[in-house]
Design a protein around this motif. Sequence first.
Motif, short mmCIF file in Angstrom:
data_model
loop_
_atom_site.label_atom_id
_atom_site.label_comp_id
_atom_site.label_asym_id
_atom_site.label_seq_id
_atom_site.Cartn_x
_atom_site.Cartn_y
_atom_site.Cartn_z
N UNK A 129 0.84 -1.20 0.00
CA UNK A 129 0.00 0.00 0.00
C UNK A 129 0.88 1.25 0.00
N UNK A 130 2.02 1.15 0.64
CA UNK A 130 2.89 2.27 0.91
C UNK A 130 3.54 2.03 2.26
N UNK A 131 4.02 3.07 2.89
CA UNK A 131 4.65 2.89 4.19
C UNK A 131 4.25 4.02 5.13
N UNK A 172 -4.33 1.40 15.49
CA UNK A 172 -3.94 2.78 15.73
C UNK A 172 -4.15 3.57 14.44
N UNK A 173 -4.66 4.78 14.57
CA UNK A 173 -5.01 5.57 13.38
C UNK A 173 -3.83 6.26 12.71
N UNK A 174 -2.75 5.53 12.46
CA UNK A 174 -1.59 6.07 11.74
C UNK A 174 -1.70 5.63 10.29
N UNK A 175 -1.81 6.58 9.39
CA UNK A 175 -2.00 6.26 7.98
C UNK A 175 -0.69 6.27 7.22
N UNK A 176 -0.73 5.81 5.98
CA UNK A 176 0.48 5.77 5.16
C UNK A 176 0.91 7.18 4.77
N UNK A 177 2.16 7.29 4.35
CA UNK A 177 2.71 8.58 3.93
C UNK A 177 1.81 9.21 2.87
N UNK A 178 1.74 10.52 2.88
CA UNK A 178 0.86 11.23 1.97
C UNK A 178 1.14 10.86 0.51
#
Length: 337
Positions: A129-131, A172-178
């Motif tokens: 997905x990304x990082x 945890x609500x940490x999303x991938x890099x923009x």
Amino acid sequence: METQAEYLIKEKDFPTLLKTLLKEGMVDKIIGAEVKVSKKSGEVDRFSISPKLWEKPEEIESFPVSNLITYGYSRTDSASKFLHASADGAKNEKIALIARPCDTRALIELSKIKQVNLDNLFIIGIEDRGMTLNVSRELRSEKDLDTTKIVKEKITDDGLLFLLDDGKTKQVGIEIADNCSRCIRKQPIIADISISDIGIPIKDENIILKVHSDAASELLDKLGIKADKIPSDIKKTHEDKMAEILKAAEEKRAKDLEEWNKLSQKEKLEQLQKCTMCGMCIRGCPVCYCVDCILQKKRKEKTIDNVSYQLTRIAHVADRCVECGNCANNCPMNIPL
């Protein structure tokens, strides 16, 4: 890039795959990965991953598969940059490396300017997905999460999901890099093998392994570990989820470009004028290869301003930018590079 076969293998068997490459003489060295350990405390920081060069099978004790898929390499590191800087671009040796999709694009660009020899590479690509970025900092507010109990991680639709040593999970609500959120190239464009956790539940011990070359088929024959053909239901889940991720990325890309295009030239230049010429964008770029950087030289001599600095950097890499986002990820001023 065609796929010859698809399997499920145990994540814990991935180091065996790497060892076999060395034992069978298929490669001379492997650019692997290791979790950083604090020099002060001796504590393991599972959120910080560094590339590492292995020459002997016995050096490969483990491999942080879920960590690398989720966090990528730390700061300015990348597989392609490490290959160029620390393994002479595989010009005279056969090298295996584990590469994100953007890394595989960087390898091609570096090969065009004779900095990397693709013929000497065995590429293990990652479909992802990304990082995520700055996870250690983001988790400081999670008072009820003991990070020493984390045994696995995975990016989901709702952010970052952790598997703990007691079998429980924590979202945890940490999303991938923009930049990753709008990237529409989630699969490696060259690889002998690719791996992925997309569509696989976090408690499942397997990862998806796809074979793309005859060399990879030969490796599988020599492995001596169980590799099951991927069941049709898991294959469909994987493909459906990937299609969903790509659709969301396309929509995010269109939205962000539309918003950027609405800005005036003055507003865009104001963004560039935040630049402190620290050089982090250059250090992070996987296709910057000059030993002596003219921009760094001009900065030290104070013969360039910050806007010219960025415009010159853009001119130098515009024809080979792979849209990895490392420049923006590392920018302390959060300029949308």
